[in-house]
Enzyme design. Sequence first.
Site, short mmCIF file in Angstrom:
data_model
loop_
_atom_site.label_atom_id
_atom_site.label_comp_id
_atom_site.label_asym_id
_atom_site.label_seq_id
_atom_site.Cartn_x
_atom_site.Cartn_y
_atom_site.Cartn_z
N TRP A 105 0.83 -1.21 0.00
CA TRP A 105 0.00 0.00 0.00
C TRP A 105 0.86 1.25 0.00
O TRP A 105 0.53 2.24 -0.66
CB TRP A 105 -0.98 -0.01 1.18
CG TRP A 105 -1.96 -1.14 1.06
CD1 TRP A 105 -2.09 -2.21 1.88
CD2 TRP A 105 -2.93 -1.34 0.01
NE1 TRP A 105 -3.07 -3.05 1.42
CE2 TRP A 105 -3.60 -2.54 0.28
CE3 TRP A 105 -3.28 -0.61 -1.13
CZ2 TRP A 105 -4.62 -3.04 -0.55
CZ3 TRP A 105 -4.30 -1.10 -1.96
CH2 TRP A 105 -4.95 -2.29 -1.66
N ASP A 173 -1.69 6.53 6.56
CA ASP A 173 -2.74 5.66 6.04
C ASP A 173 -3.06 4.67 7.17
O ASP A 173 -2.31 3.73 7.42
CB ASP A 173 -2.24 4.93 4.79
CG ASP A 173 -3.24 3.89 4.27
OD1 ASP A 173 -4.28 3.70 4.90
OD2 ASP A 173 -2.95 3.28 3.23
N LYS A 197 -12.66 -1.87 7.23
CA LYS A 197 -12.06 -2.80 8.20
C LYS A 197 -12.65 -2.51 9.58
O LYS A 197 -13.46 -3.28 10.07
CB LYS A 197 -10.54 -2.68 8.24
CG LYS A 197 -9.86 -3.29 6.99
CD LYS A 197 -9.33 -2.24 6.12
CE LYS A 197 -8.32 -2.61 5.10
NZ LYS A 197 -8.61 -3.56 4.08
C1 LIG Z 1 -3.46 -0.08 4.47
C2 LIG Z 1 -4.35 0.03 3.27
N1 LIG Z 1 -4.29 1.14 2.50
C3 LIG Z 1 -5.06 1.29 1.42
C4 LIG Z 1 -5.96 0.30 1.04
C5 LIG Z 1 -6.81 0.52 -0.19
O1 LIG Z 1 -8.10 0.83 0.23
P1 LIG Z 1 -9.31 1.09 -0.76
O2 LIG Z 1 -9.67 -0.22 -1.37
O3 LIG Z 1 -10.36 1.64 0.14
O4 LIG Z 1 -8.88 2.09 -1.79
C6 LIG Z 1 -6.08 -0.85 1.80
C7 LIG Z 1 -7.03 -1.91 1.42
O5 LIG Z 1 -7.09 -2.98 1.93
C8 LIG Z 1 -5.24 -1.00 2.94
O6 LIG Z 1 -5.30 -2.10 3.70
#
Ligand SMILES: Cc1ncc(COP(=O)(O)O)c(C=O)c1O
Length: 362
Positions: A105, A173, A197
């Site tokens: 991520w 994040d 989550k």
């Molecule tokens: C730490 C983290 N950041 C970003 C994301 C991406 O999230 P989204 O699908 O809401 O764009 C996730 C998705 O699991 C994640 O776990």
Amino acid sequence: MNQETYNFNAGPAILPRQVFIEAQQGIINFDNSGLSILEISHRSALFSNLLEDTKLRLSTLLKIPDTYEIIFCPGGATQQFSMVPLNLITEPNTKSGGYLISGSWSIKAFEEAKNLANATEVASSKSANFRLLPTIVTPPKNLAYVHLTSNNTIFGTQYQTEPNVGELPLICDASSDILSRPLDINKYGLIYAGAQKNLGPAGVTLVIIKKSLVPEIAEKNKIPTMLNYRTFTEHDSCYNTPPVFAIYIMNLVLKWIETQGGLSVIAKLNQIKANLLYNFLEESDLFIPYADKSCRSRMNVTFTLSDKTLEKKFAEESLKRNFIGLEGHRSVGGFRASIYNSMPVSSVERLVEFMQDFSKVC
Ligand SMILES: Cc1ncc(COP(=O)(O)O)c(C=O)c1O
């Protein structure tokens, strides 16, 4: 009666049963209005009250000071990968966004910042296959901020304390560990979290931003309207139609957290669940924890099997016993038990028992 199902999915993930029961009522007759939550106007008093109440509960639970704005954005956490550099790197020729690279991520966030503005890798744990977390010795010069992923959903690592970034705004994040423990919001410039989550269903992203980081009016026209934090702060997240239902469910989840006793109680329960699993993994010859002991996540417990030929059997057996979502992320394989706030301690105990049984008979 059907056998109980244990939802270890990484996200969208388990939510409290109590929330589903209350949501049924809201779908039929929201707040005694005679209308469903799915059909009320986002300009109605019904919704503005819900929005204010949701912000108030977030402020209380997370102790968010008045110097911060709480906004609700669309586009998931992934949209924040663009919004952060677009809004916060105001001088791309001289300043860049600093990124701590701790897994998939943060790599995506870093790549997006490079595409849109200018980004610098501050530190990375790639060479350790992301079993460890990168740390900062001295942040490079000319950074607009330092970005980190507090919990790495895929690799199962989590920062236990914030890295020292001096005067620079720390951007976090927190998609997979928001509300899992108390936070000192003052240490952050901006925190964002996709809801699916610990907060509710997919469709809304919570952003907590220091007021001083919201772009000035002069900057307004340089950033597309729906990617501009100012649009959300000026219009109380209602410039266009917000994700009403997702915010409603978040409100119910926040009430549920309050009934559990707030974030310190939630944090203790999360620690108990994580200890159950990690203690078992430490003692097992068959199951091997993935993340280094120094930085193990209390939300996503990743592990592999010492005998790879048994992985398929373990995956099949776990499904037969209704343990759902234990396969690791498609990019890394292995296994992962996601034990977010709503996961009861008893479900983790059942999982450990199952893994003990599997070790004996396999
Ligand atoms: C730490 C983290 N950041 C970003 C994301 C991406 O999230 P989204 O699908 O809401 O764009 C996730 C998705 O699991 C994640 O776990």
